[in-house]
Enzyme design. Structure first.
Site, mmCIF file in Angstrom:
data_model
loop_
_atom_site.group_PDB
_atom_site.id
_atom_site.type_symbol
_atom_site.label_atom_id
_atom_site.label_comp_id
_atom_site.label_asym_id
_atom_site.label_seq_id
_atom_site.Cartn_x
_atom_site.Cartn_y
_atom_site.Cartn_z
ATOM 1 N N ASP A 1 0.856 -1.191 0.000
ATOM 2 C CA ASP A 1 0.000 0.000 0.000
ATOM 3 C C ASP A 1 0.891 1.239 0.000
ATOM 4 O O ASP A 1 1.680 1.447 0.932
ATOM 5 C CB ASP A 1 -0.904 -0.020 1.240
ATOM 6 N N ASP B 1 -9.235 -0.271 1.891
ATOM 7 C CA ASP B 1 -9.182 0.247 0.509
ATOM 8 C C ASP B 1 -10.432 -0.169 -0.272
ATOM 9 O O ASP B 1 -11.026 0.639 -0.991
ATOM 10 C CB ASP B 1 -7.927 -0.273 -0.226
ATOM 11 N N THR C 1 -0.456 4.305 -4.747
ATOM 12 C CA THR C 1 0.818 4.025 -5.434
ATOM 13 C C THR C 1 0.822 4.694 -6.805
ATOM 14 O O THR C 1 1.803 5.343 -7.187
ATOM 15 C CB THR C 1 1.014 2.500 -5.591
#
Length: 535
Positions: free
Chosen positions: A69, A400, A103
């Site tokens: 992550d 997420d 990312t």
């Protein structure tokens, strides 16, 4: 060091303690910033996509975190450079606002800066580059609105949402059981969603984890899971049709608020004191019994004497329950939190179908499950796994996925993943660059080239030849006029992301483009760094 000279040619110092200050300015400063930001982006590049690698972060205390992550990696890297810290904050703001794509946003920002460096070397002013990037970003966002689809779903038909959640979980540690976890996340969000306001309060979804068992044992509990047990080992382990009194005051005799001293001069006086204390306890227990309650949940502790009295009176109790859990229990059971004992009354009781204590494995770990609540707007996802590291990473992955599903409840427009959107936007921005006659067209083309960094990284991480894979997909997109074609990371035999079911919320991708462009503009505008020396 910059010196000023008077009319007689004598040097004089303008800035205090100038000799102790370090100064970098002009092109040198900009190149230094770009290098720092690119270094951070390159660290994250190998973690992008379903085949991305994990990073192991070891804290000064020896605590180990294994994750891919982006926001977690950067937060735990303890970056020193001030410009690199901007990328850490960039990733964090993407995480706070959207929850996913942390990312990708850093990889995009690194690619934009890499292209900017080449333009600076050609002699183009950084402000012109920043202006061109701004124009290119708005072109890409407009194009994104034309290539997306809308996702139709309801409380009964939530299969489309599961596909989006599975895309999010595909690159995480939970991907071997990502269908099951995706279903859990979607059901949890739909349980607490307010469809009238198109909003989801994620605070109502509690994430609880315990080491032991396997990840497939992860479950959704329609109620609240509390990491506590009954205060007395002989109290009943299950309470049917529970009437719950929720206390945030201590379950003990009242004490004077001011400083006090009590002299006990004889055994009789001590006995009277004990009797008086017991009388207080009996009154408190009786007061609760009179309201019809059959379970006490207390934020504070109570001593063994109170515990024994509660057991004798057949009143199960739970102590030391945290403030967040107390609030969730109150929301779920419809009870009122009671701050003073004198306010205990029947109308403030919460209710639940069943409260039971569960044991985990062969250890003495016990937890309390409150289920069958009148208000199902509070649920718990109970995560299990082999060790603490796996559970922590699974919790981050689930968070997420919950954020992605929440974004779709807010805005049900989707676009296709696998780098398809970036390639399509890159082609659209390149075409639009020809309409601009000024120097900005160079920056617009550079923005288009930077967008290719995401599909290249996806192909590289999947073990495909990056340039060939990108060129083949780009050519196919142009030939077929199909913006859904992306990199086939999972080797499914088709590049069509609609067929593969690889989809992202459109607001997630838009946020990535906007945040990355803003941070890059900010970095390009800095041309002077004055660093204070040691005091």
């Amino acid at each position: 060091m910059s010196l000023a000279f008077d009319e007689n040619g004598r040097p004089f110092i303008i800035i205090k303690e100038q000799a102790q200050k370090e100064r970098v300015h002009g092109i040198a400063a900009q190149k230094q910033h770009i290098l720092a930001a690119r270094t951070v982006a390159n660290i994250l590049k190998s973690s992008l996509g379903p085949k991305g690698m994990d990073k192991m972060m070891i804290s000064p205390d020896g605590d180990v975190t294994i994750t891919n992550d982006g926001a977690t990696i950067l937060a735990q890297m303890h970056v020193e450079n001030q410009i690199a810290k901007l990328l850490v904050q960039l990733s964090q703001s993407q995480d706070d606002e959207i929850g996913d794509g942390t990312t990708g946003v850093v990889v995009l920002a690194g690619a934009l800066l890499e292209q900017a460096e080449q333009l600076i070397d050609r002699g183009i002013h950084p402000i012109r580059i920043a202006t061109g990037y701004d124009l290119a970003c708005s072109i890409a966002l407009e194009h994104m609105k034309t290539i997306g689809d809308s996702l139709e779903f309801s409380k009964d038909n939530f299969e489309p949402l599961i596909n989006v959640a599975m895309t999010c979980l595909g690159s995480k540690i939970v991907n071997r059981c990502h269908r099951q976890i995706a279903e859990i996340c979607v059901k949890a969000v739909l349980d607490v969603a307010d469809f009238d306001r198109k909003d989801v309060n994620l605070d109502l979804i509690k994430l609880e984890g315990k080491a032991g068992g396997k990840m497939e044992d992860t479950q959704l509990i329609q109620g609240i899971l509390v990491d506590k047990e009954m205060s007395h080992p002989q109290m009943p382990k299950e309470v049917e049709d529970a009437k719950i009194v929720i206390l945030t005051c201590p379950f003990e005799p009242p004490k004077p608020k001011t400083k006090h001293k009590l002299d006990v001069t004889s055994a009789e006086a001590y006995k009277r004191l004990q009797d008086q204390e017991q009388e207080y306890f009996r009154e408190m227990v009786q007061k609760i019994k009179d309201t019809g309650a059959n379970l006490v949940i207390c934020q504070w502790g109570f001593d063994d004497e109170a515990n024994h009295l509660l057991y004798q009176n057949g009143l199960p109790a739970v102590r030391w329950v945290g403030g967040v859990e107390i609030e969730l229990i109150a929301i779920a059971t419809g009870g009122r939190i009671i701050p003073r004992f004198s306010e205990v009354s029947k109308d403030k009781l919460g209710s639940a179908g069943k409260v039971r204590e569960i044991s985990l494995g062969t250890t003495k770990d016990r937890m309390l499950v409150i289920e069958g609540c009148p208000n199902t707007k509070a649920v718990t996802i109970f995560v299990q796994g082999g060790n603490k590291m796996v559970i922590d990473e699974a919790k981050r992955s689930i968070h997420d996925a919950l954020c992605v599903v929440r974004n779709l409840v807010r805005n049900n427009n989707i676009i296709y993943g696998g780098g398809a959107t970036e390639i399509s936007c890159s082609l659209a921005v390149s075409r639009a660059a020809d309409k601009y006659t000024g120097l900005e067209q160079y920056a617009i083309r550079a923005f288009a080239d930077a967008l290719d960094a995401v599909p290249i990284a996806l192909a590289e991480n999947s073990g495909l030849p990056p340039i060939e894979a990108l060129a083949a997909v780009k050519a196919a997109q142009i030939a077929q006029n199909n913006p859904r074609l992306g990199i086939d990371c999972n080797a499914r035999g088709t590049n069509d992301m609609k067929v593969q079911g690889v989809v992202d919320p459109v607001i997630s991708k838009m946020q990535q483009f906007m945040l990355a462009t803003q941070v890059v503009k900010m970095i390009l505008k800095i041309d002077d760094v004055i660093k204070q020396g040691e005091a």
